[in-house]
Enzyme design. Sequence first.
Site, mmCIF file in Angstrom:
data_model
loop_
_atom_site.group_PDB
_atom_site.id
_atom_site.type_symbol
_atom_site.label_atom_id
_atom_site.label_comp_id
_atom_site.label_asym_id
_atom_site.label_seq_id
_atom_site.Cartn_x
_atom_site.Cartn_y
_atom_site.Cartn_z
ATOM 1 N N GLU A 97 -37.562 26.043 36.246
ATOM 2 C CA GLU A 97 -38.125 25.631 35.197
ATOM 3 C C GLU A 97 -39.761 26.369 35.036
ATOM 4 O O GLU A 97 -40.224 27.199 36.137
ATOM 5 C CB GLU A 97 -39.324 24.340 35.413
ATOM 6 N N ASP A 98 -39.990 27.366 33.710
ATOM 7 C CA ASP A 98 -41.467 28.197 33.873
ATOM 8 C C ASP A 98 -42.691 26.921 33.618
ATOM 9 O O ASP A 98 -43.533 27.245 35.012
ATOM 10 C CB ASP A 98 -42.050 28.225 32.529
ATOM 11 N N ASP A 101 -46.339 20.068 34.040
ATOM 12 C CA ASP A 101 -47.677 19.658 33.396
ATOM 13 C C ASP A 101 -47.418 17.827 33.842
ATOM 14 O O ASP A 101 -47.312 17.362 34.751
ATOM 15 C CB ASP A 101 -48.175 19.614 32.123
ATOM 16 N N PHE A 150 -54.148 26.451 29.441
ATOM 17 C CA PHE A 150 -53.117 26.477 28.993
ATOM 18 C C PHE A 150 -53.344 27.846 29.311
ATOM 19 O O PHE A 150 -53.933 29.265 28.801
ATOM 20 C CB PHE A 150 -53.771 26.680 27.588
ATOM 21 N N ARG A 163 -44.683 35.217 24.707
ATOM 22 C CA ARG A 163 -43.587 35.163 25.735
ATOM 23 C C ARG A 163 -42.985 36.277 26.456
ATOM 24 O O ARG A 163 -42.827 36.513 27.727
ATOM 25 C CB ARG A 163 -42.311 34.449 25.221
HETATM 26 P P1 5GP Z 1 -44.334 17.821 30.735
HETATM 27 O O1 5GP Z 1 -43.633 18.269 32.002
HETATM 28 O O2 5GP Z 1 -45.538 18.138 30.971
HETATM 29 O O3 5GP Z 1 -42.949 17.425 30.887
HETATM 30 O O4 5GP Z 1 -43.902 19.739 30.009
HETATM 31 C C1 5GP Z 1 -44.091 20.915 30.443
HETATM 32 C C2 5GP Z 1 -43.620 22.016 29.247
HETATM 33 O O5 5GP Z 1 -45.166 22.557 28.805
HETATM 34 C C3 5GP Z 1 -43.349 23.553 29.787
HETATM 35 O O6 5GP Z 1 -42.328 23.337 29.953
HETATM 36 C C4 5GP Z 1 -44.231 24.043 28.873
HETATM 37 O O7 5GP Z 1 -43.298 24.321 27.975
HETATM 38 C C5 5GP Z 1 -45.369 23.085 28.881
HETATM 39 N N1 5GP Z 1 -46.396 23.864 29.256
HETATM 40 C C6 5GP Z 1 -46.599 22.833 29.789
HETATM 41 N N2 5GP Z 1 -47.968 23.498 30.307
HETATM 42 C C7 5GP Z 1 -47.849 24.668 29.206
HETATM 43 C C8 5GP Z 1 -49.684 25.825 29.679
HETATM 44 O O8 5GP Z 1 -50.270 25.926 30.043
HETATM 45 N N3 5GP Z 1 -48.915 26.922 28.487
HETATM 46 C C9 5GP Z 1 -47.667 26.802 28.312
HETATM 47 N N4 5GP Z 1 -47.403 28.192 27.407
HETATM 48 N N5 5GP Z 1 -47.017 25.636 28.244
HETATM 49 C C10 5GP Z 1 -47.523 24.392 29.026
HETATM 50 MG MG MG Z 2 -40.357 24.633 29.158
#
Ligand code: 5GP
Ligand code: MG
Length: 177
Positions: A97-98, A101, A150, A163
């Site tokens: 995963e990238d 959050d 962010f 990206r």
């Molecule tokens: P969660 O953990 O809330 O379900 O979602 C995670 C996803 O939210 C990540 O895979 C990404 O797509 C998006 N996300 C969360 N924080 C950031 C951030 O700081 N920057 C970007 N570009 N995407 C984020």
């Molecule tokens: Mg993502």
Amino acid sequence: MRDDIKTVFVSEIEIENIVNSLAKQIEKDYNCKEFVMIGLLKGSMVFMADLMRKIHLDFSVDFIVASSYIGAQSSKKVNISKDVSLDVGGKDVLIVEDIIDTGNTLEFITKHILDKNARSVKVCTLFDKPAGRTANVKPEYIGKTVPNEFIVGYGLDYNEIYRNLPYVGILDPSVYS
Ligand code: 5GP
Ligand code: MG
């Protein structure tokens, strides 16, 4: 540097060092295991492309496209628009995963893979934002813990742009307003 990026948060060199270190840990833990690496698109594509080339083991790769949305009673739901095509039954799975959050997406995907009878599911995330966490997920491999800002670049987008930046930056607030 472009003026819509406020600061470079993680440089290309730092990213390379993080990726090398994660690859070493994974190589050690998955030695002699028949594992499947599953990337969550689109955010993880750049990271996964670099990470997989640093892991000198045999493994297969697959992808999931998932997005979260607000469902009834404002509960967060996850929709899978592309599922894995490989059979993960009996396999050790590593999800890439990238950034994590709330952890909502990952909690859902982890259960989804376990429902397919994977032998084990572990998570490797490039970035972790623990301040935002609401779901109960603990990634086994974390590249870098980040504050509640962010970030964009190296696969991470804002409205599908940025990206392709080779570094990770913090967006200038003028972009949102
Ligand atoms: P969660 O953990 O809330 O379900 O979602 C995670 C996803 O939210 C990540 O895979 C990404 O797509 C998006 N996300 C969360 N924080 C950031 C951030 O700081 N920057 C970007 N570009 N995407 C984020
Ligand atoms: Mg993502």
